[in-house]
Scaffold this active site. Structure first.
Site, PDB file in Angstrom:
ATOM      1  N   GLU A 209       0.807  -1.221   0.000  1.00 34.38           N
ATOM      2  CA  GLU A 209       0.000   0.000   0.000  1.00 34.38           C
ATOM      3  C   GLU A 209       0.839   1.270   0.000  1.00 34.38           C
ATOM      4  OE1 GLU A 209      -2.931  -0.507   3.063  1.00 34.38           O
ATOM      5  OE2 GLU A 209      -3.869  -2.178   2.003  1.00 34.38           O
ATOM      6  N   LYS A 343     -15.480  -1.678   2.057  1.00 38.15           N
ATOM      7  CA  LYS A 343     -14.739  -2.180   0.894  1.00 38.15           C
ATOM      8  C   LYS A 343     -15.759  -2.830  -0.027  1.00 38.15           C
ATOM      9  CE  LYS A 343     -10.478  -3.322   3.417  1.00 38.15           C
ATOM     10  NZ  LYS A 343      -9.692  -4.437   4.013  1.00 38.15           N
TER      11      LYS A 343
END
EC number: 4.2.1.11
Length: 436
Positions: A209, A343
């Protein structure tokens, strides 16, 4: 009527070099929506299924040709001729056609890619930016806010090849007045963190990330490095910048003995001991948000943690709730956590995602819009965060273009709203549960 005339699915590559599903939805009038499904590394056991081929001769079994075939055949046949602006109907057709509780027939990756592509095509047909169309779908047309970023600048756990147990150490530029200023603060802290780590002889390689992934002696060491970086950048920790963590506790929870085994630190905790370990960290550092601070199945532990920390710390359920309204409803009724991570590939459609955000907000929970560790250039979550006025977004660090794509889209949206004379508020710390 915004009639769907063609649906195309294809296999593309995500930020970890794995295949994922991309879909195009074409409408009469030449309007086209294009979207790609993300993919997670640390996943909740109750997430909607991401369909993989399992053919070891292709992409080590991670191909998505079956999901792509579902897009090009069954899904396309079912929705061609339908009105793309009926988002709930389009999503329900795909869900019913799949016929399983967890979308395992077509795969949530297939259904989600089409769902998002359809929304983009519909928005284009109405002459609206995606965030504005999402606000319409959400029943809150014209109500926007820019999200406070949670920037993952030290990666551990399943997101990095190091010895750090906690998966994400994040900064929140709460002293900023605009999204653009928040990103500048984040970038300055990120670059100063690189200097801090180099001075200590540590690696500045990055994880999935975009955050650094050094080997550290303890989780407290990670927080100490970030504190030093914040101060080097000229900011005050706790005033200009606050901290957040994603423990991803399920990744180091031993179901056989019920212990949280932090191998990087050489420590083991019972459920309650782990809550108090986290509590001590919040006393040492201005940590205002903790995600998945217990194993997804340890609801008793979560209830205790909420009792101990919930009045002053945002406790975010990711693996705990998996963007699922049935699970979230149960959590709300039992007083578990006080925030949900959103998500959309955990549930598999835009309509279901919006329902989860609404349920959370109606119950006084916050909703944090999130990327996955496997991403593409698709920046839909930026529009989702603004269009639902969620208030917070988690989309990685200040490196890797798959992360920066989302930040750049937020910059464009903020600027567009300002140019239109309708600037969106940037809530700062007020967006975080327990900090208003």
């Amino acid at each position: 009527m915004a009639k769907i005339v063609k649906v195309i699915g294809r296999e593309i590559i995500d930020s970890r070099g794995n295949p994922t599903v991309e879909a195009e939805v074409h409408l009469e009038g030449g309007f086209v929506g294009l979207a790609a499904a993300p993919s997670g590394a640390s996943t909740g056991s109750r997430e909607a299924l991401e369909l993989r081929d399992g053919d070891k001769s292709r992409f080590l079994g991670k191909g998505v040709l079956k999901a792509v075939a579902a897009v090009n055949n069954e899904i396309a046949q079912a929705i061609v001729g339908k009105d793309a602006t009926n988002q709930a109907e389009i999503d329900q057709i795909m869900i019913d056609l799949d016929g399983t509780e967890n979308k395992s027939n077509f795969g949530a990756n297939a259904i989600l890619a089409v769902s998002l592509a359809n929304a983009k095509a519909a928005a284009a047909s109405k002459g609206l930016p995606l965030y504005a169309y999402i606000a319409e779908l959400n029943g809150s047309a014209g109500v926007y806010s820019m999200p406070l970023p949670m920037m993952n600048i030290i990666n551990g756990g399943e997101h990095a090849d190091n010895n750090v147990d906690i998966q994400e150490f994040m900064i929140q530029p709460v002293g900023a007045k605009t999204l653009r200023e928040a990103l500048r603060i984040g970038a300055e802290v990120f670059h100063n963190l690189a200097k801090v780590l180099k001075a200590k002889g540590m690696s500045t390689a990055v994880g999935d990330e975009g955050g650094f992934a050094p080997n550290l002696a303890s989780n407290a060491d990670a927080l100490a490095c970030i504190k030093e970086a914040v101060e080097k950048a000229g900011y005050v920790l706790g005033k200009d910048v606050t901290l957040a963590m994603d423990c991803a506790s399920s990744e180091f929870y031993n179901k056989e003995n019920g212990m949280y085994e932090m191998k990087g630190e050489g420590k083991s905790f019972t459920s309650q001991e782990f809550t108090h370990y986290l509590e001590e960290l919040t006393k040492q550092y201005p940590i205002v948000s903790i995600e998945d601070g217990q194993d997804e199945s340890d609801w008793e532990g979560f209830a205790y943690q909420t009792k101990v920390l919930g009045d002053r710390v945002q406790l975010v359920g990711d693996d705990l709730f998996v963007t699922n309204t049935k699970i979230l409803k149960e959590g709300i009724e039992k007083g578990i956590a006080n925030s949900i991570l959103i998500k959309f590939n955990q549930i598999g459609s835009l309509t279901e995602t919006l329902a989860a955000i609404k349920m959370a907000k109606d119950a006084g929970y916050t909703a944090v819009i999130s990327h996955r560790s496997g991403e593409t250039e698709d920046a839909t979550i930026a529009d989702l965060a603004v269009g639902t006025a969620a208030g917070q977004i988690k989309t990685g660090s200040m490196s890797r273009s798959d992360r920066i794509a989302k930040y750049n889209q937020l910059i464009r949206i903020e600027e567009a709203l300002e140019r239109a004379g309708t600037p969106a508020a940037f809530p700062g710390l007020k967006a975080v549960k327990g900090q208003a």
